[in-house]
Write a protein that holds these residues in place. Structure first.
Motif, PDB file in Angstrom:
ATOM      1  N   THR A 105     108.304 160.964 -20.686  1.00 53.74           N
ATOM      2  CA  THR A 105     108.538 160.060 -19.554  1.00 53.74           C
ATOM      3  C   THR A 105     109.730 160.541 -18.736  1.00 53.74           C
ATOM      4  O   THR A 105     110.662 161.142 -19.272  1.00 53.74           O
ATOM      5  CB  THR A 105     108.825 158.602 -19.985  1.00 53.74           C
ATOM      6  OG1 THR A 105     110.153 158.498 -20.500  1.00 53.74           O
ATOM      7  CG2 THR A 105     107.822 158.110 -21.000  1.00 53.74           C
ATOM      8  N   VAL A 109     112.384 154.918 -15.769  1.00 53.39           N
ATOM      9  CA  VAL A 109     111.383 154.017 -16.334  1.00 53.39           C
ATOM     10  C   VAL A 109     112.063 152.878 -17.079  1.00 53.39           C
ATOM     11  O   VAL A 109     113.225 152.980 -17.488  1.00 53.39           O
ATOM     12  CB  VAL A 109     110.420 154.749 -17.291  1.00 53.39           C
ATOM     13  CG1 VAL A 109     109.644 155.837 -16.563  1.00 53.39           C
ATOM     14  CG2 VAL A 109     111.153 155.313 -18.506  1.00 53.39           C
ATOM     15  N   SER A 140     100.116 161.514 -11.517  1.00 53.46           N
ATOM     16  CA  SER A 140     101.560 161.435 -11.639  1.00 53.46           C
ATOM     17  C   SER A 140     102.002 162.167 -12.897  1.00 53.46           C
ATOM     18  O   SER A 140     101.304 162.160 -13.913  1.00 53.46           O
ATOM     19  CB  SER A 140     101.996 159.970 -11.724  1.00 53.46           C
ATOM     20  OG  SER A 140     103.347 159.858 -12.127  1.00 53.46           O
ATOM     21  N   VAL A 143     104.831 159.993 -16.495  1.00 54.55           N
ATOM     22  CA  VAL A 143     104.539 159.596 -17.870  1.00 54.55           C
ATOM     23  C   VAL A 143     103.318 160.401 -18.293  1.00 54.55           C
ATOM     24  O   VAL A 143     102.253 160.268 -17.698  1.00 54.55           O
ATOM     25  CB  VAL A 143     104.244 158.088 -17.993  1.00 54.55           C
ATOM     26  CG1 VAL A 143     103.985 157.721 -19.451  1.00 54.55           C
ATOM     27  CG2 VAL A 143     105.400 157.253 -17.439  1.00 54.55           C
ATOM     28  N   TYR A 197     100.809 152.019 -18.483  1.00 54.83           N
ATOM     29  CA  TYR A 197     101.856 152.857 -19.061  1.00 54.83           C
ATOM     30  C   TYR A 197     102.606 153.653 -18.002  1.00 54.83           C
ATOM     31  O   TYR A 197     103.453 154.481 -18.334  1.00 54.83           O
ATOM     32  CB  TYR A 197     101.256 153.792 -20.111  1.00 54.83           C
ATOM     33  CG  TYR A 197     100.675 153.035 -21.284  1.00 54.83           C
ATOM     34  CD1 TYR A 197     101.498 152.297 -22.127  1.00 54.83           C
ATOM     35  CD2 TYR A 197      99.309 153.032 -21.526  1.00 54.83           C
ATOM     36  CE1 TYR A 197     100.976 151.575 -23.189  1.00 54.83           C
ATOM     37  CE2 TYR A 197      98.772 152.316 -22.590  1.00 54.83           C
ATOM     38  CZ  TYR A 197      99.612 151.593 -23.415  1.00 54.83           C
ATOM     39  OH  TYR A 197      99.098 150.868 -24.472  1.00 54.83           O
ATOM     40  N   ASP A 198     102.322 153.393 -16.757  1.00 50.44           N
ATOM     41  CA  ASP A 198     103.062 154.020 -15.648  1.00 50.44           C
ATOM     42  C   ASP A 198     102.946 153.100 -14.437  1.00 50.44           C
ATOM     43  O   ASP A 198     102.495 153.507 -13.368  1.00 50.44           O
ATOM     44  CB  ASP A 198     102.483 155.405 -15.336  1.00 50.44           C
ATOM     45  CG  ASP A 198     103.321 156.161 -14.307  1.00 50.44           C
ATOM     46  OD1 ASP A 198     104.552 156.192 -14.448  1.00 50.44           O
ATOM     47  OD2 ASP A 198     102.733 156.709 -13.355  1.00 50.44           O
ATOM     48  N   LYS A 200     103.691 151.108 -11.285  1.00 48.54           N
ATOM     49  CA  LYS A 200     104.589 151.224 -10.145  1.00 48.54           C
ATOM     50  C   LYS A 200     104.815 149.845  -9.528  1.00 48.54           C
ATOM     51  O   LYS A 200     103.854 149.092  -9.321  1.00 48.54           O
ATOM     52  CB  LYS A 200     104.000 152.150  -9.077  1.00 48.54           C
ATOM     53  CG  LYS A 200     103.336 153.446  -9.576  1.00 48.54           C
ATOM     54  CD  LYS A 200     104.264 154.350 -10.313  1.00 48.54           C
ATOM     55  CE  LYS A 200     103.704 155.781 -10.394  1.00 48.54           C
ATOM     56  NZ  LYS A 200     102.302 155.890 -10.869  1.00 48.54           N
ATOM     57  N   HIS A 213     107.627 152.177 -13.809  1.00 48.32           N
ATOM     58  CA  HIS A 213     108.129 153.466 -13.327  1.00 48.32           C
ATOM     59  C   HIS A 213     108.645 153.303 -11.893  1.00 48.32           C
ATOM     60  O   HIS A 213     107.870 153.026 -10.984  1.00 48.32           O
ATOM     61  CB  HIS A 213     107.004 154.502 -13.373  1.00 48.32           C
ATOM     62  CG  HIS A 213     107.437 155.879 -12.986  1.00 48.32           C
ATOM     63  ND1 HIS A 213     106.549 156.895 -12.753  1.00 48.32           N
ATOM     64  CD2 HIS A 213     108.681 156.421 -12.795  1.00 48.32           C
ATOM     65  CE1 HIS A 213     107.205 157.999 -12.438  1.00 48.32           C
ATOM     66  NE2 HIS A 213     108.504 157.725 -12.445  1.00 48.32           N
ATOM     67  N   SER A 215     109.235 155.186  -9.492  1.00 45.14           N
ATOM     68  CA  SER A 215     108.987 156.445  -8.785  1.00 45.14           C
ATOM     69  C   SER A 215     109.355 156.254  -7.321  1.00 45.14           C
ATOM     70  O   SER A 215     108.948 155.283  -6.693  1.00 45.14           O
ATOM     71  CB  SER A 215     107.505 156.826  -8.910  1.00 45.14           C
ATOM     72  OG  SER A 215     107.221 158.003  -8.230  1.00 45.14           O
TER      73      SER A 215
END
Length: 264
Positions: A105, A109, A140, A143, A197-198, A200, A213, A215
């Protein structure tokens, strides 16, 4: 399962994000965190070790060539840090770790729930969608569930791919440095990592999310972006656009992130 994070340099913002990522992982998951570190802060190393984190000192193997060839918009220091992630399979092998799969990762995060991905066994890696939940044109690299053996075997060709492009993937419209490199080299081989799990913040609030995340706009910048209307840099304007997609979700997740910064 091991979770590997990478940090280059000693910028206070990134050290703080690293600590939040670690604290939240320890509080919300059963992951075993490993930090790959290209920096000189003895205090950070001490903090990590006091929290039970295995710290591995490492500099990208191609740094001299990167410094010689690269002429993109991002700084060498930025690239030096982001390219650490592609060295993770090699690092794990050289340090004798025998894991078949590990989770990588980014530092920006926040872990908010257990990571239950033991049933995923990718041939290469699992990665989530990037900007849009309906866009499959690029993934992405914030992760990534890595198959260490496969990625270690393809590492030499991956490095040659970087050299052939002078470490600059701005032309590919896939993201700078590492993300552009992964998306252009590993074409059509990645498997999808579930978005929870990622997650946004611009996608909105999601009670099922496990990893948030940040990002793009980082937590310390979000409130300023919401309150400010004139910006001096193009990055600020882009990040303002991102936050404006769902400011309520950004604020809620930033408040959770800020809560972790106050943990002892």
């Amino acid at each position: 399962m091991k979770c590997v994070m990478c940090l280059s340099g000693s910028a206070p913002e990134y050290e703080e994000m690293a600590k939040v990522a670690v604290r939240s992982a320890l509080a919300s998951t059963s992951l075993e965190v490993v930090l790959v570190y290209d920096g000189k802060s003895a205090a950070l190393r001490s903090w990590m070790r006091n929290h039970g984190i295995h710290v591995i000192d490492w500099t990208v193997s191609f740094l001299d060539d990167l410094s010689l060839r690269y002429d993109g918009k991002k700084s060498i220091e930025f690239c030096r840090g982001t390219y650490l992630c592609m060295e993770v399979p090699r690092i794990m092998s050289e340090y004798g770790f025998e894991d078949e799969y590990i989770l990588y990762t980014d530092l920006d995060v926040l872990f908010v729930g257990e990571v239950c991905i033991q049933n995923l066994e990718p041939e290469y890696f699992c990665a989530p969608k990037d900007w849009s939940l309906t866009d499959n044109s690029r993934f992405s690299t914030g992760v990534v569930l890595m198959n260490l053996k496969t990625l270690q075997n393809t590492y030499p060709d991956f490095v040659q791919h970087l050299k052939s492009n002078d470490y600059n993937f701005e032309h590919a419209d896939m993201g700078p440095c590492d993300q552009g490199a992964w998306n252009t080299f590993y074409i059509n081989v990645h498997e999808e990592l579930p978005a929870i799990y990622d997650w946004k913040p611009w996608w909105g609030k999601n009670e099922d999310a496990r990893i948030i995340h940040f990002s793009g706009p980082k937590p310390r910048h979000v409130r300023r972006l919401i309150e400010q209307h004139a910006f001096s840099t193009d990055d600020d304007e882009i990040h303002k656009y991102v936050v404006d997609q769902n400011p309520d979700a950004f604020i809620e997740y930033v408040e959770q992130w800020e809560g972790i910064t106050n943990m002892e």
